[in-house]
Design a protein around this motif. Structure first.
Motif, PDB file in Angstrom:
ATOM      1  N   UNK A   1       0.781  -1.225   0.000  1.00 38.90           N
ATOM      2  CA  UNK A   1       0.000   0.000   0.000  1.00 38.90           C
ATOM      3  C   UNK A   1       0.814   1.275   0.000  1.00 38.90           C
ATOM      4  N   UNK A   2       2.148   1.152  -0.169  1.00 38.57           N
ATOM      5  CA  UNK A   2       3.015   2.326  -0.165  1.00 38.57           C
ATOM      6  C   UNK A   2       3.765   2.449  -1.479  1.00 38.57           C
ATOM      7  N   UNK A   3       4.155   3.669  -1.799  1.00 37.35           N
ATOM      8  CA  UNK A   3       4.973   3.914  -2.980  1.00 37.35           C
ATOM      9  C   UNK A   3       6.263   4.606  -2.561  1.00 37.35           C
ATOM     10  N   UNK A   4       7.247   4.550  -3.459  1.00 39.72           N
ATOM     11  CA  UNK A   4       8.563   5.128  -3.174  1.00 39.72           C
ATOM     12  C   UNK A   4       8.735   6.452  -3.900  1.00 39.72           C
ATOM     13  N   UNK A   5       9.089   7.487  -3.154  1.00 37.66           N
ATOM     14  CA  UNK A   5       9.507   8.743  -3.766  1.00 37.66           C
ATOM     15  C   UNK A   5      10.997   8.596  -4.056  1.00 37.66           C
ATOM     16  N   UNK A   6      11.340   8.357  -5.306  1.00 39.25           N
ATOM     17  CA  UNK A   6      12.737   8.057  -5.641  1.00 39.25           C
ATOM     18  C   UNK A   6      13.658   9.270  -5.491  1.00 39.25           C
ATOM     19  N   UNK A   7      13.086  10.469  -5.366  1.00 36.54           N
ATOM     20  CA  UNK A   7      13.900  11.665  -5.137  1.00 36.54           C
ATOM     21  C   UNK A   7      14.379  11.729  -3.697  1.00 36.54           C
ATOM     22  N   UNK A   8      13.484  11.427  -2.762  1.00 39.02           N
ATOM     23  CA  UNK A   8      13.832  11.508  -1.340  1.00 39.02           C
ATOM     24  C   UNK A   8      14.173  10.159  -0.737  1.00 39.02           C
ATOM     25  N   UNK A   9      13.822   9.054  -1.427  1.00 38.15           N
ATOM     26  CA  UNK A   9      14.070   7.725  -0.873  1.00 38.15           C
ATOM     27  C   UNK A   9      13.104   7.370   0.240  1.00 38.15           C
ATOM     28  N   UNK A  10      11.940   7.995   0.273  1.00 35.68           N
ATOM     29  CA  UNK A  10      10.986   7.806   1.365  1.00 35.68           C
ATOM     30  C   UNK A  10       9.739   7.079   0.865  1.00 35.68           C
ATOM     31  N   UNK A  11       9.300   6.068   1.626  1.00 27.43           N
ATOM     32  CA  UNK A  11       8.050   5.365   1.333  1.00 27.43           C
ATOM     33  C   UNK A  11       6.882   6.137   1.956  1.00 27.43           C
ATOM     34  N   UNK A  12       5.785   6.188   1.261  1.00 25.87           N
ATOM     35  CA  UNK A  12       4.597   6.856   1.806  1.00 25.87           C
ATOM     36  C   UNK A  12       3.350   6.188   1.233  1.00 25.87           C
ATOM     37  N   UNK A  13       2.206   6.348   1.907  1.00 27.42           N
ATOM     38  CA  UNK A  13       0.974   5.710   1.413  1.00 27.42           C
ATOM     39  C   UNK A  13       0.667   6.113  -0.022  1.00 27.42           C
ATOM     40  N   UNK A  14       0.296   5.141  -0.817  1.00 27.36           N
ATOM     41  CA  UNK A  14      -0.011   5.396  -2.219  1.00 27.36           C
ATOM     42  C   UNK A  14      -1.363   6.077  -2.368  1.00 27.36           C
ATOM     43  N   UNK A  15      -1.530   6.706  -3.506  1.00 28.33           N
ATOM     44  CA  UNK A  15      -2.817   7.342  -3.808  1.00 28.33           C
ATOM     45  C   UNK A  15      -3.888   6.267  -3.985  1.00 28.33           C
ATOM     46  N   UNK A  16      -5.117   6.612  -3.654  1.00 30.65           N
ATOM     47  CA  UNK A  16      -6.230   5.681  -3.865  1.00 30.65           C
ATOM     48  C   UNK A  16      -6.994   6.020  -5.133  1.00 30.65           C
ATOM     49  N   UNK A  17      -6.820   7.240  -5.618  1.00 35.30           N
ATOM     50  CA  UNK A  17      -7.420   7.621  -6.891  1.00 35.30           C
ATOM     51  C   UNK A  17      -6.301   7.848  -7.900  1.00 35.30           C
ATOM     52  N   UNK A  18      -6.624   7.743  -9.179  1.00 30.32           N
ATOM     53  CA  UNK A  18      -5.581   7.800 -10.196  1.00 30.32           C
ATOM     54  C   UNK A  18      -6.194   8.197 -11.527  1.00 30.32           C
ATOM     55  N   UNK A  19      -5.365   8.364 -12.503  1.00 31.39           N
ATOM     56  CA  UNK A  19      -5.840   8.641 -13.861  1.00 31.39           C
ATOM     57  C   UNK A  19      -5.074   7.765 -14.836  1.00 31.39           C
ATOM     58  N   UNK A  20      -5.705   7.465 -15.956  1.00 32.07           N
ATOM     59  CA  UNK A  20      -5.064   6.607 -16.939  1.00 32.07           C
ATOM     60  C   UNK A  20      -5.194   5.147 -16.562  1.00 32.07           C
ATOM     61  N   UNK A  21      -4.183   4.357 -16.898  1.00 31.09           N
ATOM     62  CA  UNK A  21      -4.190   2.944 -16.552  1.00 31.09           C
ATOM     63  C   UNK A  21      -2.770   2.497 -16.252  1.00 31.09           C
TER      64      UNK A  21
END
Length: 294
Positions: free
Chosen positions: A125-145
Motif C-alpha cells: 500500500x506504499x509507494x517510493x519517492x525516488x527523489x527523497x528515498x521515502x516510502x509513503x501511502x499510495x494514492x487511492x485515486x488515479x488517472x489513466x491505466x
C-alpha cells in the motif's frame, strides 16, 4: 585584575571549543524530532526523524556535510547541511560512517530509516519517492491505466487504484507452481483479444487460426530492449501447465513506454475454435486469468 584576565581566558577557551565542535569532520549525534519545533535549529527532517543544521552556504557546514541546499521533498525550504557521499563522511577520523539516504547526515549504518529506490522496497500500500528515498501511502485515486500513482501490485482501473482481478479460473487452480508468483515481479494489469486471422504460414494446418492476445504489464525493473530478451513470461493452459508464449519479433508486437510494456502473444487454435481459457503471469508477479473470445 587577575580575575578579569581569568574570565577573558575562559571566554576564549569557550569560543575555541564551539569552533572545534562546528568544524569537526565526523558526524555528531543528531537530535531526534517529529516537527521543526523539536529542534534547536528549527529544522526537522521528518522522514528520518532527525534534526538538521541550517546554513546559508557550504562554509557554514562541517566538511563531511558540505552541501548546503534545501532538503528534497521537505516543505521547509530553509537550506540545510547535507552529506553527499560515504567517502566524504569518512574524511575525518571515522571509517564506518555512511551518508544516510533519507537523513542526508553522516551516520552509523542503520541509524535512521533506509531509503527506497523503487516501490517494491516499500510495504504493502506504499509507494517510493525516488527523489527523497521515502516510502509513503499510495494514492487511492488515479488517472489513466497501469501503475499510474498506485502502489506496486495495484493498477489504475476507472480512476481507482485496485488490485488486478483475483485468479479463479481452472488454469490457476490447476497451476502447481504458485510459489513463483508474488508482487515484486512485473504486474499484468490488462489482457485483451486482438486481431484474428487464418495464417497457415505462422500456425500449423491443424491449428490455422492465429489469435493475437494483447498483454499489458508494468515493472519497477527496466524492460529489455527487445522481445527476444524478455524472460519470465508464461501462459498457462486449463490443466495448469505453463508454456512460453509465442511473440513475433516484428514491429508493434513489443512496445515499452516508461515502466509499461505492451506485448502481443500469438495463439494458434483450430479453425472451429472460438474461445479459450488462458492464464498469464511473470515470474514474481501476479496471475491473471483471461477468457479469450474470438
Amino acid at each position: 585584575m587577575q580575575l578579569r584576565k581569568m574570565m577573558v581566558m575562559l571566554a576564549a577557551l569557550s569560543s575555541m571549543s564551539l569552533a572545534l565542535t562546528a568544524c569537526g569532520d565526523d558526524a555528531t549525534t543528531a537530535e531526534t524530532c517529529t516537527s521543526d519545533t523539536d529542534c534547536s535549529s528549527n529544522f526537522c527532517n521528518t522522514a528520518a526523524g532527525v534534526c538538521m543544521d541550517t546554513c546559508e552556504s557550504g562554509s557554514d557546514c562541517p566538511d563531511a556535510e558540505k552541501n548546503c541546499a534545501p532538503l528534497a521533498g521537505a516543505t521547509n525550504t530553509q537550506k540545510v547541511c547535507q552529506c553527499q557521499t560515504n567517502q566524504l563522511c569518512n574524511s575525518g577520523d571515522s571509517t564506518t560512517l555512511v551518508c544516510g539516504t533519507v537523513s542526508k547526515r553522516c551516520e552509523e549504518p542503520g541509524s535512521t530509516p533506509s531509503g527506497c529506490t523503487k516501490d517494491a522496497d516499500c510495504g504493502s500500500g506504499n509507494t517510493c519517492n525516488t527523489t527523497t528515498g521515502v516510502c509513503s501511502p499510495a494514492a487511492t485515486t488515479c488517472s489513466g491505466e497501469g501503475k499510474a500513482t498506485c502502489a506496486y501490485g495495484s493498477a489504475c482501473y476507472s480512476g481507482t487504484c485496485s488490485a488486478p482481478p483475483a485468479p479463479t479460473c481452472e488454469n490457476y487452480q490447476n497451476f502447481k507452481n504458485k510459489a513463483a508468483l508474488g508482487t515484486t515481479g512485473p504486474i499484468i494489469f490488462k489482457v485483451a483479444t486482438g486481431a484474428v486471422t487464418t495464417d497457415t504460414a505462422f500456425c500449423t494446418a491443424a491449428t490455422p487460426k492465429r489469435v493475437k492476445i494483447n498483454i499489458s504489464a508494468y515493472s519497477d525493473t527496466a524492460w529489455p530492449a527487445t522481445s527476444a530478451e524478455l524472460n519470465g513470461l508464461f501462459y498457462v493452459v486449463v490443466d495448469g501447465t505453463p508454456k512460453a508464449p509465442s511473440i513475433s519479433s516484428s514491429s508493434g508486437n513489443y512496445t515499452v513506454s516508461g515502466n509499461r510494456a505492451d506485448i502481443v502473444a500469438n495463439l494458434c487454435v483450430a479453425s472451429t475454435s472460438n474461445t479459450a481459457s488462458l492464464g498469464y503471469y511473470f515470474t514474481g508477479g501476479n496471475f491473471l486469468c483471461y477468457q479469450a473470445n474470438y
